[in-house]
Structures are given as C-alpha cells and as structure tokens.
Design a protein around this motif. Structure first.
Motif, PDB file in Angstrom:
ATOM      1  N   PRO A 260      12.686  26.879 -10.478  1.00  0.00           N
ATOM      2  CA  PRO A 260      11.603  25.924 -10.208  1.00  0.00           C
ATOM      3  C   PRO A 260      11.031  26.092  -8.804  1.00  0.00           C
ATOM      4  CG  PRO A 260      13.710  24.849  -9.920  1.00  0.00           C
ATOM      5  CD  PRO A 260      14.017  26.260 -10.374  1.00  0.00           C
ATOM      6  N   MET A 261       9.858  25.504  -8.588  1.00  0.00           N
ATOM      7  CA  MET A 261       9.324  25.393  -7.239  1.00  0.00           C
ATOM      8  C   MET A 261      10.236  24.464  -6.439  1.00  0.00           C
ATOM      9  SD  MET A 261       5.207  25.138  -8.039  1.00  0.00           S
ATOM     10  CE  MET A 261       4.739  24.864  -6.321  1.00  0.00           C
ATOM     11  N   ASP A 262      10.467  24.800  -5.191  1.00  0.00           N
ATOM     12  CA  ASP A 262      11.401  24.067  -4.343  1.00  0.00           C
ATOM     13  C   ASP A 262      10.764  22.752  -3.863  1.00  0.00           C
ATOM     14  OD1 ASP A 262      13.231  23.130  -2.537  1.00  0.00           O
ATOM     15  OD2 ASP A 262      13.224  24.909  -1.256  1.00  0.00           O
TER      16      ASP A 262
ATOM     17  N   ASN B 219       4.821  24.528 -11.173  1.00  0.00           N
ATOM     18  CA  ASN B 219       4.387  23.145 -11.119  1.00  0.00           C
ATOM     19  C   ASN B 219       5.555  22.305 -10.623  1.00  0.00           C
ATOM     20  OD1 ASN B 219       3.280  20.615 -11.545  1.00  0.00           O
ATOM     21  ND2 ASN B 219       3.301  20.754 -13.770  1.00  0.00           N
ATOM     22  N   LEU B 220       5.323  21.457  -9.619  1.00  0.00           N
ATOM     23  CA  LEU B 220       6.387  20.591  -9.107  1.00  0.00           C
ATOM     24  C   LEU B 220       6.605  19.363  -9.984  1.00  0.00           C
ATOM     25  CD1 LEU B 220       5.513  20.906  -5.345  1.00  0.00           C
ATOM     26  CD2 LEU B 220       7.797  21.279  -6.277  1.00  0.00           C
ATOM     27  N   ARG B 221       5.595  18.999 -10.749  1.00  0.00           N
ATOM     28  CA  ARG B 221       5.681  17.817 -11.598  1.00  0.00           C
ATOM     29  C   ARG B 221       6.288  18.171 -12.948  1.00  0.00           C
ATOM     30  NH1 ARG B 221       0.117  14.780 -13.085  1.00  0.00           N
ATOM     31  NH2 ARG B 221      -0.098  16.640 -14.387  1.00  0.00           N
ATOM     32  N   LEU B 222       6.989  17.221 -13.576  1.00  0.00           N
ATOM     33  CA  LEU B 222       7.464  17.412 -14.935  1.00  0.00           C
ATOM     34  C   LEU B 222       6.402  16.896 -15.895  1.00  0.00           C
ATOM     35  CD1 LEU B 222      11.234  16.370 -14.744  1.00  0.00           C
ATOM     36  CD2 LEU B 222      10.301  18.671 -15.009  1.00  0.00           C
ATOM     37  N   ASP B 223       5.811  17.808 -16.668  1.00  0.00           N
ATOM     38  CA  ASP B 223       4.789  17.414 -17.636  1.00  0.00           C
ATOM     39  C   ASP B 223       4.755  18.413 -18.782  1.00  0.00           C
ATOM     40  OD1 ASP B 223       3.317  19.672 -16.799  1.00  0.00           O
ATOM     41  OD2 ASP B 223       2.093  18.520 -15.412  1.00  0.00           O
ATOM     42  N   ASP B 224       3.817  18.228 -19.680  1.00  0.00           N
ATOM     43  CA  ASP B 224       3.726  19.074 -20.870  1.00  0.00           C
ATOM     44  C   ASP B 224       2.598  20.098 -20.785  1.00  0.00           C
ATOM     45  OD1 ASP B 224       5.881  18.100 -22.446  1.00  0.00           O
ATOM     46  OD2 ASP B 224       4.728  16.283 -22.863  1.00  0.00           O
ATOM     47  N   TYR B 225       2.122  20.394 -19.568  1.00  0.00           N
ATOM     48  CA  TYR B 225       1.053  21.375 -19.403  1.00  0.00           C
ATOM     49  C   TYR B 225       1.625  22.725 -18.977  1.00  0.00           C
ATOM     50  CZ  TYR B 225      -2.185  17.410 -19.384  1.00  0.00           C
ATOM     51  OH  TYR B 225      -2.896  16.293 -19.717  1.00  0.00           O
ATOM     52  N   PRO B 226       1.560  23.736 -19.819  1.00  0.00           N
ATOM     53  CA  PRO B 226       1.955  25.075 -19.363  1.00  0.00           C
ATOM     54  C   PRO B 226       0.879  25.637 -18.437  1.00  0.00           C
ATOM     55  CG  PRO B 226       1.174  25.171 -21.633  1.00  0.00           C
ATOM     56  CD  PRO B 226       1.185  23.725 -21.247  1.00  0.00           C
ATOM     57  N   HIS B 227       1.300  26.342 -17.412  1.00  0.00           N
ATOM     58  CA  HIS B 227       0.376  26.894 -16.410  1.00  0.00           C
ATOM     59  C   HIS B 227       0.332  28.415 -16.556  1.00  0.00           C
ATOM     60  CE1 HIS B 227       0.280  23.291 -13.490  1.00  0.00           C
ATOM     61  NE2 HIS B 227       0.862  22.890 -14.617  1.00  0.00           N
TER      62      HIS B 227
ATOM     63  N   SER C 231       5.852  24.843 -20.285  1.00  0.00           N
ATOM     64  CA  SER C 231       5.677  23.670 -19.425  1.00  0.00           C
ATOM     65  C   SER C 231       6.993  23.310 -18.737  1.00  0.00           C
ATOM     66  CB  SER C 231       5.174  22.482 -20.245  1.00  0.00           C
ATOM     67  OG  SER C 231       6.198  21.991 -21.091  1.00  0.00           O
ATOM     68  N   THR C 232       6.898  22.558 -17.661  1.00  0.00           N
ATOM     69  CA  THR C 232       8.112  22.201 -16.926  1.00  0.00           C
ATOM     70  C   THR C 232       9.029  21.300 -17.760  1.00  0.00           C
ATOM     71  OG1 THR C 232       6.787  20.473 -15.846  1.00  0.00           O
ATOM     72  CG2 THR C 232       7.185  22.499 -14.604  1.00  0.00           C
ATOM     73  N   LYS C 233       8.465  20.370 -18.505  1.00  0.00           N
ATOM     74  CA  LYS C 233       9.305  19.537 -19.382  1.00  0.00           C
ATOM     75  C   LYS C 233       9.933  20.391 -20.481  1.00  0.00           C
ATOM     76  CE  LYS C 233       8.269  15.389 -20.725  1.00  0.00           C
ATOM     77  NZ  LYS C 233       7.529  14.191 -21.259  1.00  0.00           N
ATOM     78  N   GLY C 234       9.140  21.318 -21.004  1.00  0.00           N
ATOM     79  CA  GLY C 234       9.673  22.219 -22.018  1.00  0.00           C
ATOM     80  C   GLY C 234      10.799  23.070 -21.472  1.00  0.00           C
ATOM     81  N   ALA C 235      10.641  23.528 -20.233  1.00  0.00           N
ATOM     82  CA  ALA C 235      11.678  24.352 -19.599  1.00  0.00           C
ATOM     83  C   ALA C 235      12.964  23.556 -19.392  1.00  0.00           C
ATOM     84  CB  ALA C 235      11.170  24.898 -18.266  1.00  0.00           C
ATOM     85  N   GLU C 236      12.834  22.298 -18.961  1.00  0.00           N
ATOM     86  CA  GLU C 236      14.016  21.463 -18.761  1.00  0.00           C
ATOM     87  C   GLU C 236      14.764  21.244 -20.077  1.00  0.00           C
ATOM     88  OE1 GLU C 236      15.058  19.581 -15.585  1.00  0.00           O
ATOM     89  OE2 GLU C 236      14.146  21.525 -15.110  1.00  0.00           O
ATOM     90  N   LEU C 237      13.989  20.955 -21.125  1.00  0.00           N
ATOM     91  CA  LEU C 237      14.600  20.726 -22.437  1.00  0.00           C
ATOM     92  C   LEU C 237      15.257  21.998 -22.969  1.00  0.00           C
ATOM     93  CD1 LEU C 237      15.092  18.914 -24.913  1.00  0.00           C
ATOM     94  CD2 LEU C 237      12.810  19.591 -25.743  1.00  0.00           C
ATOM     95  N   LEU C 238      14.571  23.111 -22.814  1.00  0.00           N
ATOM     96  CA  LEU C 238      15.102  24.382 -23.304  1.00  0.00           C
ATOM     97  C   LEU C 238      16.387  24.758 -22.568  1.00  0.00           C
ATOM     98  CD1 LEU C 238      14.685  26.823 -25.153  1.00  0.00           C
ATOM     99  CD2 LEU C 238      13.244  27.840 -23.364  1.00  0.00           C
TER     100      LEU C 238
END
Length: 466
Positions: free
Chosen positions: A157-159, A197-205, A226-233
């Motif tokens: 993740p971004m620090d 992305n520093l925020r947890l959301d459902d938008y892939p960048h 997405s960051t939320k997807g990455a956390e769940l995965l």
C-alpha cells in the motif's frame, strides 16, 4: 560624502518600496480577476462534461485539441498553433470483470480495471491460483517454482505516514509500472496490483505500465484492484491459500496515431526570444473525465495567458501556454516539444507545470540553481496574503522535464495533495470533485509567478573564464 551616501541609500530604499507596492497591486489585481471573472472553471466544465476522458489517440482527445485551440484563438493571443506528435493508441475494450473463488461455484466479485498498455486476457478470461507479494524484490526470493502458472498479487500500500502523498505514491508505483514485466520472468500468467490510493474504496485506479523488452508473445495481462478489494482478497488468501482468481479484459494496442500539442503565446515586448512556458497535459485516462488529472492544469495554464492580457500587463518575455498530449502513457508531447525547441534553437528561461490537481494551491517546487531560488524566495512575502507559503527545491513536472538544462528554471505548482490520490486515474476523477474557488486560486498563483519572473527575469548563470 556621508550625506551623498545617505541620499543614495534612501533613494534605493524608495525604489525598492515602490517596486514592492507595484507588485502587491499587480498580484491583487490578478487574484481579483481570477476569483471574480475567471474562465478556468467554465473551460473545465466543457472539457470534462462535454468531451470526457481524453485517452491519447481517442476521438475525445482530438475533440479536446480542437476545443482548447478554439478557446485560445478567442483570447486574441499573438499566435496559436498545433504541434503534431505521434502518440500510442491503447483501447480498454469492454468493462473488466473479476472475482475470486474460495471453492467450486462460490465466488466473490471484486472491482478491477486494466492497467494502461496491458495486453488482454485469453478469450473467456484467465483463472489461476494467487501468490501475494509486497513488492518486486519478493519475486526473487520466491523464485520460479512458487510463481510459475500463478497470478501475482502485488499488495504494497501507499505509506500513510508520508505527509506528502506524492512521496507515498512514489514508494509503491514501481509494482504497477514494472510488475507485469518482472512477474512474467518467473512464469506468472497474470498480475493484479493494489490501486495507488490511500483511501479504502471500491474504485480501481489505472495507470501506465511497461513490459520493457519482453517479447509480445510472453506478455501477461495486468490489472489494478480497488483498495477495498485488495484488503478483502488479502484477508481471504491468508485464510485459504488455495483460492483462485479470475479476471477478464479485452484491451488492445493499435499502431501509433497522430495527435497534437496545443500552443498559444503572447509575444514578449523586450526579450521576445526568451520564452516562459506554462502548461499541463491535455490527455487523461478514460475511466473518469480527467478533471483533476490534468484538466485542471490545462485550464489554469490557458487562464494564465488570459489573466496576463486582462490585467493590462505587457510582458517583456514571450509567455507560452503548452497543452501537452500523451503525458499519461508515453510522454510523447513533452518530448516532442523539447525536441522541436532544440531544433529551432529556442531559448527557454522558465517552464511552470500544473499537474497535481485543482486543489488549494500551497506554493511551488523549483528545479533551479541557488541564485534563482534565492530571488524566488524573496517573493514569498508577496504570496503570503494568499496563504501561499511553500517555496522549496524539488521536482517540477513530467512534461517540462525534457526541457531541463542549466539555464532554465523549472517549477511545479504544488496544491494540497491530501485528496489527490482519492481520484487519481480512477472513475471518480470527475468535474464535481473540483472546487471552483480552489481552481481559480491556482490559476492566479501561477499567473503571479509568471508575472514576477517576467518582470525581474531569471538570473543567468555566470560564465566561468577558462
């Protein structure tokens, strides 16, 4: 003798005070015009909502070229023209789809998008086991035995401890840019990268990636999650290392096509051959409408020329707005502009870029020598009434980077960066997320620096006698 010296010093002091008063009035006039009669927000509205995402080589990119040229034509500039440049053409194709499978028939969908420049998955998509890593260096430790036949999941993740979000971005973007090329060397069949992305959301960048010298037939598909997807995965993978990941994307690379940099200028009245550039990049990614990245920088740069003319100031040096094409996936516009400038023997003394979003301006970073930086620092007090306090040495901008040489001052507008990566390269980089007043303050801040650099001129390096 003492009396004469005193009178001379007094006269010099009066001259300095008078100059400071003139500069204060000029900056006040610039900010007043930008905040009450600005055009940047209206231009951005059209660019974002009527044209939309402007990926290099697309119809929308061409419409943006035509629109911005027409607007600069209407400003009564001394010259407006198009500079041809060949750009890559990558097309996303149909919407991407992905899920992970914890057991046969039991799946969970996650948001993904193809990385710019990626190849497609095989027809019908790609399904394989996953292996999670925190960066490129872990690939060597794992080796081909543990990677071959799997999808590599980059999840560094971004620090969040980095106050500068651009430093946080720089600390992990290598996995997006080089992740597919490196994973392919160990036999991986695909790559999934955590969004920047520093925020947890459902938008892939999305964002640019490179296969380096990997032969076309050996290139593996790469997508952002997405960051939320990455956390769940990641959490699911820890519980069940045998899960499989599926994704489908139909992106394609086509032959290069012709596009253009859009350029407008006000000719200098005293030193017309000394050129000062202000610019941003006209292209954007295709997921949103590119309002922050970099529609904001484009319209701010255009408004610099309009504000200079409207203020009644007659610049000594030529001021040129350059709307660069193809910053996102090739930097072809910036390289072409520098190449043509060198061929023509043009003398660029300053280049200022806005490519960090349309948020509240905080100041500038400068790539220059100590003498010029000291002169620029002396202007800080002129900017403080507008809450502009940041004057530091550092980077400038990607598109003006190719102009770098000892005699030029390179500068980058530095807005507040805390929200920038919430939108960067994502579907939510849209017009409603740009604040009109913040955008206008940025245009005024850029215009003020251009005015001061033109009035006082950059300090030329001293020639050392051999």
């Amino acid at each position: 003798m003492r009396k004469l010296t005193f009178l001379l010093l007094f006269a010099l002091m009066l001259t300095v005070v008078k100059a400071q008063t003139e500069d204060e009035k000029q900056l006040r006039a610039i900010y007043d015009m930008a905040l009450t009669k600005g055009k940047a927000y209206d231009w951005l509205n059209y660019l974002s909502n009527q044209i939309g995402g402007r990926l290099s080589g697309s119809v929308q990119a061409q419409h943006a070229v035509e629109y911005t040229k027409a607007q600069m034509d209407s400003l009564g500039l001394d010259r407006v023209w198009l500079q041809p440049v060949m750009v890559p053409k990558w097309v996303r194709g149909t919407a991407e789809f992905a899920y992970f499978e914890t057991s046969p028939g039991l799946t969970t969908n996650v948001p993904v998008c193809a990385l710019g420049g990626s190849v497609a998955t095989p027809d019908g998509g790609l399904k394989a086991e996953l292996i999670e890593v925190q960066g490129l260096e872990e690939l060597k430790e794992l080796g081909e035995e543990k990677i071959k036949g799997k999808i590599v999941f980059y999840n560094r993740p971004m620090d969040p401890k980095q106050i500068s979000t651009f430093n946080a971005y720089g600390g992990c973007v290598d996995q997006r840019y080089s992740g597919a090329a490196e994973a392919g060397k160990y036999g991986a069949v695909g790559v999934i990268v955590r969004s920047m992305n520093l925020r947890l959301d459902d938008y892939p960048h999305t964002g640019s990636m490179s296969y380096g010298d990997t032969p076309v037939e050996n290139r593996v598909p790469a997508a952002a999650i997405s960051t939320k997807g990455a956390e769940l995965l990641s959490a699911t993978l820890k519980l069940n290392p045998a899960i499989k990941f599926y994704f489908n994307q139909t992106c394609k690379v086509y032959p290069d096509v012709q596009s253009y940099n859009v350029i407008g200028e006000i000719k200098g009245s005293v030193y017309p051959n000394e050129i000062m550039v202000v610019g941003g990049h006209l292209d954007s990614w295709d997921l949103g409408d590119g309002s922050h990245d970099d529609g904001a920088g484009v319209v701010q740069s255009m408004d610099v020329l309009r504000l200079i003319k409207a203020s009644g100031y007659k610049p000594k040096r030529t001021i040129r707005a350059v709307l660069f094409m193809n910053e996102e996936n090739g930097l072809r516009g910036g390289n072409k502009y520098a190449e043509v400038a060198k061929q023509k023997g043009e003398n660029h003394v300053l280049a200022l870029e806005s490519d960090a979003g349309g948020f509240t301006p905080r100041g500038f970073s400068f790539d220059t020598d100590d003498a010029n930086f000291e002169q620029i620092q002396s202007w800080e007090k002129l900017f403080k009434p507008y809450l502009i306090h940041l004057f530091e040495k550092g980077g400038s901008g990607a598109d003006i980077g190719p102009l770098k040489e000892d005699a030029i001052v390179l500068a980058g507008l530095r807005p507040d960066s805390q929200r920038y990566f919430d939108h960067h390269h994502a579907e939510n980089d849209t017009f409603e997320h740009v604040n009109k007043r913040e955008l206008e303050l940025g245009a005024a801040t850029m215009t003020s620096l251009i005015y001061l650099m033109d009035k006082y001129g950059p300090i030329k390096p001293k020639k050392i006698k051999g």
